[in-house]
Write a protein that holds these residues in place. Structure first.
Motif, short mmCIF file in Angstrom:
data_model
loop_
_atom_site.label_atom_id
_atom_site.label_comp_id
_atom_site.label_asym_id
_atom_site.label_seq_id
_atom_site.Cartn_x
_atom_site.Cartn_y
_atom_site.Cartn_z
N PHE A 68 52.03 34.52 47.93
CA PHE A 68 52.59 35.00 46.49
C PHE A 68 51.83 34.24 45.64
N TYR A 69 51.95 33.08 45.49
CA TYR A 69 51.44 32.06 44.34
C TYR A 69 49.82 32.17 44.35
N GLY A 70 49.08 32.47 45.64
CA GLY A 70 47.72 32.61 45.41
C GLY A 70 47.32 34.03 44.81
N VAL A 71 47.90 35.13 45.33
CA VAL A 71 47.69 36.20 44.95
C VAL A 71 47.99 36.61 43.39
N VAL A 72 49.09 36.00 43.01
CA VAL A 72 49.70 36.54 41.71
C VAL A 72 49.05 35.47 40.70
N GLY A 73 49.31 34.21 41.11
CA GLY A 73 48.91 33.20 39.97
C GLY A 73 47.19 32.83 39.90
N GLN A 150 43.00 50.02 26.38
CA GLN A 150 43.35 49.66 27.74
C GLN A 150 43.02 48.24 28.02
N GLY A 151 41.96 47.55 27.42
CA GLY A 151 41.88 46.12 27.67
C GLY A 151 43.08 45.25 27.27
N ASP A 152 43.34 45.82 26.09
CA ASP A 152 44.67 44.86 25.63
C ASP A 152 45.93 44.98 26.62
N LEU A 153 46.10 46.20 27.38
CA LEU A 153 47.10 46.34 28.32
C LEU A 153 46.83 45.60 29.56
N TRP A 154 45.69 45.50 29.84
CA TRP A 154 45.32 44.52 31.09
C TRP A 154 45.67 43.04 30.66
N ILE A 155 45.42 42.80 29.50
CA ILE A 155 45.69 41.30 29.08
C ILE A 155 47.00 41.03 28.88
N ALA A 156 47.93 42.00 28.58
CA ALA A 156 49.40 42.06 28.54
C ALA A 156 50.12 41.75 29.75
N GLY A 157 49.40 42.59 30.95
CA GLY A 157 49.88 42.40 32.10
C GLY A 157 49.66 41.36 32.79
N ALA A 158 48.43 40.82 32.32
CA ALA A 158 48.05 39.32 32.76
C ALA A 158 49.19 38.27 32.32
N VAL A 159 49.31 38.34 31.21
CA VAL A 159 50.28 37.42 30.67
C VAL A 159 51.54 37.53 31.14
N MET A 160 52.17 38.69 31.51
CA MET A 160 53.28 38.93 32.25
C MET A 160 53.40 38.47 33.74
N VAL A 161 52.17 38.41 34.31
CA VAL A 161 51.90 37.98 35.71
C VAL A 161 52.05 36.38 35.66
N TRP A 162 51.34 35.92 34.73
CA TRP A 162 51.44 34.44 34.74
C TRP A 162 52.73 33.85 34.21
N ALA A 163 53.48 34.46 33.50
CA ALA A 163 54.90 33.99 33.21
C ALA A 163 55.84 34.10 34.39
N VAL A 164 55.71 35.22 35.31
CA VAL A 164 56.31 35.32 36.64
C VAL A 164 56.00 34.09 37.58
N TYR A 165 54.66 33.95 37.44
CA TYR A 165 54.15 33.02 38.27
C TYR A 165 54.57 31.34 37.97
N SER A 166 54.55 31.27 36.70
CA SER A 166 55.18 29.95 36.06
C SER A 166 56.51 29.81 36.44
N VAL A 167 57.59 30.76 36.27
CA VAL A 167 59.05 30.64 36.57
C VAL A 167 59.25 30.43 38.44
N ALA A 168 58.32 30.88 38.84
CA ALA A 168 58.43 31.10 40.23
C ALA A 168 57.87 29.83 41.02
N LEU A 169 57.25 29.16 39.98
CA LEU A 169 56.67 27.69 40.50
C LEU A 169 57.78 26.57 40.78
N THR A 184 45.18 25.36 48.41
CA THR A 184 45.98 26.43 49.29
C THR A 184 45.69 27.76 48.59
N THR A 185 46.35 27.75 47.41
CA THR A 185 46.41 29.06 46.69
C THR A 185 45.00 29.57 46.34
N VAL A 186 44.11 28.58 46.24
CA VAL A 186 42.79 29.04 46.12
C VAL A 186 42.10 29.62 47.15
#
Length: 298
Positions: A68-73, A150-169, A184-186
């Motif tokens: 999960f951490y490797g794929v998402v973060g 479309q690019g801004d939406l991808w960046i917004a998605g990336a921001v959300m993904v990193w926030a979820v990853y940070s909380v899950a840490l 290991t995540t790499v």
């Protein structure tokens, strides 16, 4: 020295966005992510292998979490960033990273029952308003017509993904030291990105291998990946997470400067309004309370 290392970390991360935008026509986004992490893995492998063998039982027992951490973060966040800068500016991409601390607060409140203060919720509202200004270019018609870049939406998605990853840490295996966890995540990210990279290379135009492409991949592997990771952890160790976290807010400053100098991107009034709203929100939601706690501790 610790403060200098944190400043260099944010500079390297900002350079990642600017360089990805500069090379977006030369290196396809998934290939860029795969190349970056593959080279980074090869560079750290001599130090990583002994640790992997020593912690093999822990890794085996927590393989689901590590995937999960490797794929998402690692894979997900960076690949979305590289896809996003195909269509949006590096300026917008870096500025939108500023909302990550706010999203972490929102996720904690909605899913973990961590109630925020009125001041924090005011900050959240202001920061989201700033991001809306950036995405819509301060044009209400864009918001009402849902005609986002479309690019801004991808960046917004990336921001959300990193926030979820940070909380899950908070649930990462405590038995793994930070370097082994990172390595290991790499590995997970490289394995995940490999088939996607193969597909992209078959469908995209061939990459023209030259010194510029090689230097780009080398920079991405060394500076925003390995060195930024080492510098960041050293800064946290010396100064604490509260102080180190404030350094992240230097990214918009570096991003604006680098984008203007090296990419010739223009600054518009909506950029400034977006920055003002985002930073006002960050101050109310994050910085004011953090500085208060630091003052009490000293």
């Amino acid at each position: 020295m610790a403060y200098l290392l944190l400043v260099l970390t944010t500079l390297f991360w900002s350079g990642n966005f600017v360089l990805a935008r500069a090379m977006h026509t030369d290196i396809p986004p998934i290939t860029m992510a795969f190349s970056r992490w593959t080279l980074a893995l090869l560079l750290i492998l001599p130090w990583l292998l002994p640790r992997l063998y020593k912690k093999r039982a822990v890794i085996r027992a927590n393989i689901g979490k590590l995937i999960f951490y490797g794929v998402v973060g690692v894979a997900g966040f960076n690949t979305q960033i590289y896809i996003g800068v195909q269509d949006t500016t590096a300026t917008n991409a870096v500025l939108m990273q500023s909302i990550i601390p706010i999203l972490i607060l929102v996720i904690g409140a909605l899913f973990l029952g961590e109630r925020g203060s009125r001041k924090q919720w005011l900050g959240i509202l202001l920061s989201f308003s700033g991001v809306a200004v950036l995405i819509s270019k301060a044009d209400l018609a864009v918001l009402t017509g849902l005609q986002f870049n479309q690019g801004d939406l991808w960046i917004a998605g990336a921001v959300m993904v990193w926030a979820v990853y940070s909380v899950a840490l908070r649930w990462k295996p405590k038995e793994l030291d930070v370097f082994t966890f990172f390595g290991t995540t790499v590995i997970v990210a490289v394995i995940f990105l490999a088939p996607l990279c193969f597909w992209e290379m078959r469908t995209a135009q061939p990459i023209e291998l030259n010194a510029t492409v090689g230097a780009t991949v080398l920079y991405l592997a060394i500076f925003p990946s390995i060195l930024a990771y080492i510098f960041w952890n050293k800064g946290v160790e010396e100064l604490g997470a509260a102080v180190a976290g404030l350094a992240i807010h230097l990214m918009p400053v570096f991003g604006l400067l680098l984008s203007t100098i090296f990419l010739g991107e223009q600054l518009y009034s909506f950029h400034l309004w977006g920055v003002v709203l985002i930073f006002a929100g960050i101050y109310f939601a994050v910085i004011a309370d953090t500085l208060k706690r630091i003052k009490l501790q000293t």
